[in-house]
Scaffold this active site. Structure first.
Site, PDB file in Angstrom:
ATOM      1  CG  ASP A 102      -0.407   3.455   3.839  1.00 19.53           C
ATOM      2  OD1 ASP A 102      -0.311   4.179   2.847  1.00 19.53           O
ATOM      3  OD2 ASP A 102      -1.484   3.037   4.284  1.00 19.53           O
ATOM      4  CB  CYS A 130      -5.180   3.962   5.261  1.00 20.40           C
ATOM      5  SG  CYS A 130      -4.812   2.684   6.462  1.00 20.40           S
ATOM      6  CB  CYS A 148      -0.960   0.011   1.193  1.00 22.93           C
ATOM      7  SG  CYS A 148      -0.112   0.102   2.780  1.00 22.93           S
ATOM      8  CB  CYS A 165      -3.640  -0.552   8.951  1.00 24.56           C
ATOM      9  SG  CYS A 165      -4.475  -0.730   7.352  1.00 24.56           S
TER      10      CYS A 165
HETATM   11 FE1  FES Z   1      -1.640   0.576   4.159  1.00 21.04          FE
HETATM   12 FE2  FES Z   1      -3.567   0.863   5.915  1.00 21.04          FE
HETATM   13  S1  FES Z   1      -3.786   0.600   3.764  1.00 21.04           S
HETATM   14  S2  FES Z   1      -1.453   0.767   6.289  1.00 21.04           S
END
Ligand code: FES
Length: 144
Positions: free
Chosen positions: A37, A60, A35, A104
């Site tokens: 992140d 997110c 993702c 996450c």
């Molecule tokens: Fe990547 Fe939540 S979608 S940490």
């Protein structure tokens, strides 16, 4: 019914412990390749206690809520207890996350472990490598 619990929404809208600790005793940064992140956790350690914990998360809503809750859960605890914080404990404290968002919370567990490793290694302190290895708890989404 909303996808997210009220606690997730609360910690997303009003994140606790957001920011940087100057001269932190331990810093951990992790990312999720899928993702994109990124989460960074800062720890201030005094008398073997986690005196303060802060985070910066580029991610997110669930990642922000997980960082906020995870820092709340470890603040004021003995350093020796912090490695036992699991992503499942973070999920439970948030009254749940949707299955595809469990990864996450894994970021929060791993960022704290990295920050603890950083602290131990900087100070030449022996630690249990098994306790601080990467999480294997995220079986729901296969997105670890
Ligand atoms: Fe990547 Fe939540 S979608 S940490």
């Amino acid at each position: 019914m909303s996808l997210y619990s009220e606690k997730v929404m609360d910690h997303f809208r009003n994140p606790r412990n957001i920011g940087v600790i100057e001269n932190a005793d331990g810093i951990g940064e992790v990312g999720n390749a899928k993702c994109g992140d990124i989460m960074k956790i800062y720890l201030k350690i005094e008398n073997n206690m986690i005196a303060d914990a802060k985070f910066e998360t580029f991610g997110c809503a669930s990642a922000i809520a997980s960082s906020s809750m995870a820092t709340e859960l470890i603040k004021g605890k003995p350093v020796s207890e912090a490695p036992t914080l699991t992503n499942q404990a973070v999920v439970e404290a948030l009254d749940g996350l949707p299955a595809h968002k469990v990864h996450c919370s894994v970021l929060a567990e791993e960022a704290i472990k990295q920050a603890l490793k950083n602290y131990y290694e900087k100070n030449g302190i022996e630690y249990n490598h098994d306790l601080l290895s990467d999480s294997e708890n995220c079986t729901d989404c296969g997105n670890t």
